[in-house]
Enzyme design. Structure first.
Site, PDB file in Angstrom:
ATOM      1  N   PRO A 162       0.785  -1.246  -0.158  1.00 52.35           N
ATOM      2  CA  PRO A 162      -0.243   0.206  -0.021  1.00 52.35           C
ATOM      3  C   PRO A 162       1.038   1.362  -0.090  1.00 52.35           C
ATOM      4  CG  PRO A 162      -0.470  -1.449   1.914  1.00 52.35           C
ATOM      5  CD  PRO A 162       0.733  -2.131   1.102  1.00 52.35           C
TER       6      PRO A 162
ATOM      7  N   GLU B 192       2.762  -8.386   8.868  1.00 51.38           N
ATOM      8  CA  GLU B 192       2.636  -6.935   8.928  1.00 51.38           C
ATOM      9  C   GLU B 192       3.864  -6.240   7.930  1.00 51.38           C
ATOM     10  OE1 GLU B 192       0.858  -4.850  10.815  1.00 51.38           O
ATOM     11  OE2 GLU B 192      -0.172  -6.821  11.087  1.00 51.38           O
TER      12      GLU B 192
ATOM     13  N   ARG C 101      -2.737  -8.052 -20.739  1.00 53.99           N
ATOM     14  CA  ARG C 101      -3.807  -7.584 -21.919  1.00 53.99           C
ATOM     15  C   ARG C 101      -3.231  -6.460 -22.870  1.00 53.99           C
ATOM     16  NH1 ARG C 101      -7.092  -3.693 -21.132  1.00 53.99           N
ATOM     17  NH2 ARG C 101      -8.750  -4.466 -22.059  1.00 53.99           N
TER      18      ARG C 101
ATOM     19  N   ASP D  34     -10.128   1.235 -24.845  1.00 52.85           N
ATOM     20  CA  ASP D  34     -10.188   1.075 -23.384  1.00 52.85           C
ATOM     21  C   ASP D  34     -10.279   2.285 -22.707  1.00 52.85           C
ATOM     22  OD1 ASP D  34     -10.369  -1.635 -23.319  1.00 52.85           O
ATOM     23  OD2 ASP D  34      -8.087  -1.793 -22.687  1.00 52.85           O
TER      24      ASP D  34
END
Ligand code: ADE
Length: 247
Positions: A90, A117, A155, A170
């Site tokens: 994150p 963690e 992709r 897209d």
């Protein structure tokens, strides 16, 4: 493109990737993905441990530097050229279509999945080139983020999508969300396909789609719309040049 996913849960990653379009791309040799079990590199033969308490205290366990380092080195030494190592966290730069396009230029990619963690900072400093987050929320591990990166990057590899044009139209590819699309029947639950799409006039269809992509982006993603308008000042007068019925 070859993906090497370093994880404590190889079966999770492999099951997720060996289906549908990616499975077909693997069969055709356009991409490959292997999952390497970090636990195979622990020195703790008896218990197979890869985690330990954090210095300084605090809840939770941390993945230790040694098994992670040895796992990365084993993969790197099996390759002709050292590959870019991406840690899923994150705390990384937030993944988007342009990062996917950047990663699609690599021939080999090592994706490191954390758990517990996190991972001892020293091995991250020593062995990781890049950190990627898939959004501002915390998951239990890096496996789902790694699968998302593999999917989004794959992709973009020529030949992976059946129709070569699909990746180019897209959402995000040109900085706008994609226009609405319709298939048969012409009327469904009383809702009719817009007439212009049945007109056979390709220039008008393109103009309508572009106009809808602008509207949709303005409404749903004002941040993207603002960036797009800054990069396309000629479109400030959007709408003025569109044929009748395109607004
Ligand atoms: N690991 C846990 N949460 C994550 C996130 N949001 N992005 C990437 N890796 C993660």
């Amino acid at each position: 493109m070859h993906f090497h996913i370093l994880t404590l849960f190889p079966e999770m990653v492999l099951q997720g990737l060996h289906t549908s379009i990616l499975a077909r791309a693997m069969e055709r040799g356009l991409i490959s993905a292997d999952a390497v079990n970090i636990r195979d590199y622990t020195m703790d033969r008896r218990h197979g441990r890869v985690d330990d308490y954090t210095y300084g205290g605090g809840a939770g366990m941390l993945m230790q530097a040694q098994p992670v380092y040895d796992c990365i080195e084993a993969v790197q030494s099996s390759l002709q050229k050292r590959a870019r190592v991406v840690f899923l966290t994150p705390q990384g730069r937030v993944f988007n279509q342009s990062i996917a396009a950047e990663l699609a230029q690599e021939e080999e990619l090592i994706l490191l999945c954390g758990h517990y963690e996190g991972i001892d900072e020293r091995v991250l400093e020593e062995s990781v080139d890049d950190s990627i987050s898939i959004g501002d929320y915390v998951l239990t591990g890096g496996e789902l983020p790694a699968m998302i990166v593999v999917d989004a990057v794959s992709r973009l590899i020529p030949g992976v999508l059946g129709n070569g044009a699909s990746a180019e139209t897209d959402s995000f590819q040109d900085g706008l969300l994609e226009y609405p699309q319709y298939s048969r029947p012409e009327v469904w639950h009383g809702r009719k396909v817009p007439d212009i799409l049945l007109s056979g006039d390709h220039a008008k269809v393109d103009a309508w789609r572009h106009s809808k992509a602008l509207d949709r982006t303005r409404e749903r993603r004002p941040d993207l719309f603002q960036a797009y308008m800054q990069n396309h000042p000629e479109e400030k007068a959007a709408g003025k040049n569109l044929p009748d019925g395109c607004n």
